[in-house]
Write a protein that holds these residues in place. Structure first.
Motif, PDB file in Angstrom:
ATOM      1  N   ILE A 284      26.506  50.389 -31.595  1.00 46.37           N
ATOM      2  CA  ILE A 284      27.120  49.788 -30.049  1.00 46.37           C
ATOM      3  C   ILE A 284      27.528  51.221 -29.589  1.00 46.37           C
ATOM      4  O   ILE A 284      27.096  50.573 -27.573  1.00 46.37           O
ATOM      5  CB  ILE A 284      28.608  49.669 -30.539  1.00 46.37           C
ATOM      6  N   ALA A 285      27.027  51.960 -28.645  1.00 47.18           N
ATOM      7  CA  ALA A 285      26.820  53.525 -28.100  1.00 47.18           C
ATOM      8  C   ALA A 285      25.528  52.460 -27.276  1.00 47.18           C
ATOM      9  O   ALA A 285      25.267  52.975 -26.371  1.00 47.18           O
ATOM     10  CB  ALA A 285      26.456  54.551 -28.835  1.00 47.18           C
ATOM     11  N   PHE A 287      24.362  49.502 -27.202  1.00 44.68           N
ATOM     12  CA  PHE A 287      24.103  48.505 -26.615  1.00 44.68           C
ATOM     13  C   PHE A 287      25.427  48.339 -25.150  1.00 44.68           C
ATOM     14  O   PHE A 287      24.513  48.167 -24.605  1.00 44.68           O
ATOM     15  CB  PHE A 287      25.174  47.615 -27.449  1.00 44.68           C
ATOM     16  N   PHE A 288      26.204  49.265 -25.186  1.00 43.57           N
ATOM     17  CA  PHE A 288      26.432  49.595 -24.115  1.00 43.57           C
ATOM     18  C   PHE A 288      25.659  50.106 -22.796  1.00 43.57           C
ATOM     19  O   PHE A 288      26.020  49.965 -22.008  1.00 43.57           O
ATOM     20  CB  PHE A 288      27.785  50.187 -24.048  1.00 43.57           C
ATOM     21  N   LYS A 289      24.763  50.996 -23.118  1.00 44.81           N
ATOM     22  CA  LYS A 289      23.655  51.438 -22.194  1.00 44.81           C
ATOM     23  C   LYS A 289      23.077  50.575 -21.835  1.00 44.81           C
ATOM     24  O   LYS A 289      22.433  50.545 -20.782  1.00 44.81           O
ATOM     25  CB  LYS A 289      22.786  52.707 -23.241  1.00 44.81           C
ATOM     26  N   LEU A 291      23.689  47.197 -21.284  1.00 40.28           N
ATOM     27  CA  LEU A 291      24.512  46.995 -20.812  1.00 40.28           C
ATOM     28  C   LEU A 291      24.918  46.777 -20.025  1.00 40.28           C
ATOM     29  O   LEU A 291      24.233  46.288 -18.341  1.00 40.28           O
ATOM     30  CB  LEU A 291      26.098  46.398 -21.045  1.00 40.28           C
ATOM     31  N   THR A 292      25.069  48.613 -19.103  1.00 42.04           N
ATOM     32  CA  THR A 292      25.987  49.269 -18.546  1.00 42.04           C
ATOM     33  C   THR A 292      23.933  49.343 -17.599  1.00 42.04           C
ATOM     34  O   THR A 292      24.075  48.448 -16.229  1.00 42.04           O
ATOM     35  CB  THR A 292      25.553  50.683 -18.136  1.00 42.04           C
ATOM     36  N   VAL A 295      22.947  45.071 -16.537  1.00 40.66           N
ATOM     37  CA  VAL A 295      24.238  43.832 -15.044  1.00 40.66           C
ATOM     38  C   VAL A 295      23.596  44.513 -14.000  1.00 40.66           C
ATOM     39  O   VAL A 295      24.065  44.176 -13.161  1.00 40.66           O
ATOM     40  CB  VAL A 295      25.554  44.544 -15.776  1.00 40.66           C
ATOM     41  N   ILE A 296      23.876  46.548 -14.107  1.00 45.10           N
ATOM     42  CA  ILE A 296      23.729  47.043 -12.382  1.00 45.10           C
ATOM     43  C   ILE A 296      22.061  46.668 -11.922  1.00 45.10           C
ATOM     44  O   ILE A 296      22.093  46.336 -10.732  1.00 45.10           O
ATOM     45  CB  ILE A 296      24.221  48.727 -12.731  1.00 45.10           C
ATOM     46  N   PHE A 298      19.962  44.465 -12.410  1.00 42.49           N
ATOM     47  CA  PHE A 298      20.424  42.706 -11.430  1.00 42.49           C
ATOM     48  C   PHE A 298      21.271  41.902 -10.679  1.00 42.49           C
ATOM     49  O   PHE A 298      20.008  41.972 -10.030  1.00 42.49           O
ATOM     50  CB  PHE A 298      20.998  42.358 -13.735  1.00 42.49           C
ATOM     51  N   PHE A 299      22.319  42.970 -10.751  1.00 33.88           N
ATOM     52  CA  PHE A 299      23.296  42.705  -9.846  1.00 33.88           C
ATOM     53  C   PHE A 299      22.410  42.674  -8.262  1.00 33.88           C
ATOM     54  O   PHE A 299      22.618  42.757  -7.588  1.00 33.88           O
ATOM     55  CB  PHE A 299      24.259  42.851  -9.847  1.00 33.88           C
ATOM     56  N   THR A 300      22.164  44.657  -8.698  1.00 36.22           N
ATOM     57  CA  THR A 300      21.954  45.310  -7.122  1.00 36.22           C
ATOM     58  C   THR A 300      20.333  44.164  -7.192  1.00 36.22           C
ATOM     59  O   THR A 300      20.528  44.517  -5.693  1.00 36.22           O
ATOM     60  CB  THR A 300      21.460  47.175  -7.715  1.00 36.22           C
TER      61      THR A 300
END
Lengths: 317, 252
Positions: A284-285, A287-289, A291-292, A295-296, A298-300
């Motif tokens: 889970i840890a 995964f969140f790394k 994900l962050t 997402v950041i 890609f959208f940047t």
């Protein structure tokens, strides 16, 4: 002939000069204060001792080092080093000196893992002076004291962050105890000046420091609820000891990335670090790394593309 | 959103004769606006009081903590704002699921296949290989903003409450998950902060299209110009409905 020239001539006589020097030395020694007989040679040590709480309470060198508590009329310190003079105590018998007054503390200390190690012939294990200072023993409440509550992490780290000392075969303690403590909210708060948090001695006990595998230790998993639930800490909290029995020095399991798939024969409170067969907490840890970052990232990228496209066309429609 | 007003026609007394008769398209209700305002307030407080702890070694960390009034004050601000945000989240879900009478499935906020197509077309548009996609009431970006915030709120509120009551949480979950919460909480918080500051603010503040900002977050309205430009499909739909009614002022 002026007065100055007369004086100058007098000083040219070397016997007069020597006499003058001896006289001033004599005056200096005889008018010296109590601890000063040691001062002339042990200047640094005595200066340190003046910050010592024992100095404020009227103790002097001889109270710890033994020897005659003489006045300082003697130029030669020979008489000081008489009687029960011990000079520099060995690490094994420092406790003997302190226990003369601090009986309870020494008793507690002698149940600790530090004393065990010293008894087993590892004199570098912590004794009184390692935490409290040697000559500069300050009051516990003094914020400059190395054994003050808020300084305890740095004081313990002197040895416990020393890889050579900790990884020696007879200790086998991890040298990252301070670094992993730094991951905790306790340290982050302490670091920013909020001192009402747990430091080393609050959980591990100051004198009765014991291994977490020792059932009488405050950090033994069954005893953790009591330790964490101390008054002024997380008081009044009822919780299941087995649940709370985790590894409080956080970082290691989730950050070292050491995956443990085979949990047979594992310590029960080590097991608490993982749920189910897949080290879920670890994944889970991760995964969140991911994900962050994605997402950041890609959208940047999208914002940059948007911006670049506007450089080429000024209107969308 | 069938029960609410779709358009609003400006009042000459408020805006002045020059703009008399200009149509404003209702985008957000006051309820939604207020939720957004509270969200902004709590979010900013949480970012300012939380980031010094995410990066404790940064030079600005002690500076911000001192400005906030010390570490324990920082903690209190963070906890208070966090609880405010939890209440906001609960209110949001309760209101829009149970109070708002519109059928859940009819909401325009659900992602659709068109959004996936629009998403792809947007990339092609940025590369100069397609026309700009025509959006309905909510573009794919807005839906992503919404659901991203929704996901983030759930994650941050749950992990935040675990950290606020660690020993109560340990009665249910193992210690590892209390620690995990700190990792998830700070990672999600960083994600949310960067997303808001970079992506969301680009879309509603910095982008030349809306610079210095889209006023929809203050008034809840969009002008006819903006509506045609940003939500052409919705504009067409509203206009069609109005023509059917044959009365431009039906919403007053």
């Amino acid at each position: 002939m002026s007065l100055f020239k007369k004086f100058h001539l007098l000083l040219k006589n070397k016997y007069v000069l020597i006499l003058a020097i001896l006289f001033s030395l004599f005056i200096g020694i005889t008018t010296a204060q109590e601890d000063v007989s040691c001062y002339h040679c042990h200047t640094k040590v005595v200066t340190e001792f003046r910050n010592n709480i024992h100095y404020d309470k009227g103790f002097n060198c001889a109270n710890c080092h033994g020897g005659a508590d003489t006045s300082n009329a003697s130029v030669i310190s020979y008489s000081v080093m008489s009687g029960d003079f011990i000079g520099r105590p060995t690490r094994n018998n420092i406790t003997d000196i302190c226990s003369k007054c601090h009986v309870k503390e020494t008793e507690d200390y002698k149940t600790s893992i530090h004393w065990d190690a010293i008894k087993k012939g590892h004199p570098e294990a912590a004794t009184c002076t390692d935490c409290h200072g040697i000559h500069e023993i300050r009051a516990i409440k003094d914020p400059n004291s190395s054994s003050n509550h808020q300084n305890s992490p740095v004081t313990c780290a002197k040895c416990h962050s020393n890889k050579e000392m900790m990884s020696a075969w007879y200790y086998g303690i991890k040298a990252d105890r301070f670094d992993t403590y730094k991951e905790s909210f306790h340290w982050r708060a302490l670091d920013k000046g909020y001192t009402l948090v747990a430091t080393c001695a609050d959980c591990h006990e100051n004198h009765k420091t014991k291994s977490h595998t020792d059932p009488t230790s405050s950090t033994y998993s069954e005893n953790l609820p009591k330790t964490c639930g101390k008054e002024n800490c997380h008081a009044g909290v009822n919780f299941d000891a087995k649940v709370a029995g985790g590894l409080v020095h956080d970082k290691e399991s989730l950050h070292t990335g050491e995956l443990v798939f085979n949990k047979t024969n594992m310590d029960p409170h080590m097991k608490d670090y993982f749920l189910g067969p897949f080290d879920l907490a670890y994944w889970i840890a991760i995964f969140f790394k991911i994900l962050t970052t994605t997402v950041i990232g890609f959208f940047t990228g999208m914002v940059v593309l948007d911006f670049l496209s506007r450089l080429r066309i000024h209107r969308r429609f | 959103m069938s029960r609410q007003k779709l358009i609003e026609i400006s009042d000459s007394k408020k805006i002045g004769d020059r703009n008399m008769g200009e149509i404003f398209f209702k985008r957000f209700t006051l309820n939604q606006l207020a939720q957004h305002w509270i969200m902004i307030g709590t979010f900013m407080l949480l970012v300012v009081s939380g980031m010094p702890l995410k990066f404790p070694d940064a030079w600005w960390s002690p500076v911000i903590i001192n400005i906030l009034g010390g570490f324990s004050m920082r903690t209190q601000i963070h906890h208070a704002a966090g609880i405010g945000m939890v209440i906001l989240g609960v209110y949001h879900v309760v209101y829009h699921v149970f109070v708002d009478k519109e059928s859940l499935l009819d909401r325009k906020v659900w992602p659709t296949l068109k959004d996936a197509k629009d998403f792809w077309q947007t990339i092609l548009f940025y590369l100069g290989k397609a026309d700009h996609p025509k959006y309905g009431r909510y573009s794919w970006k807005e839906k992503f903003d919404y659901w991203g915030a929704f996901w983030g709120m759930v994650m941050l509120c749950v992990t935040g409450l675990i950290m606020l009551f660690p020993f109560q949480a340990m009665e249910i979950i193992p210690y590892a998950y209390v620690h995990l919460s700190t990792i998830v909480h700070t990672d999600e918080a960083l994600l949310a902060t960067l997303f808001i500051f970079i992506v969301h603010w680009w879309n509603v503040h910095y982008s030349p299209e809306v610079f210095p900002m889209s006023k929809a977050w203050l008034t809840g309205n969009l002008s006819e110009e903006q509506m045609k430009h940003e939500h052409p499909l919705e504009y067409e739909e509203v206009m069609r409905q109005m023509n059917e009614k044959g009365d431009r002022s039906f919403s007053r």
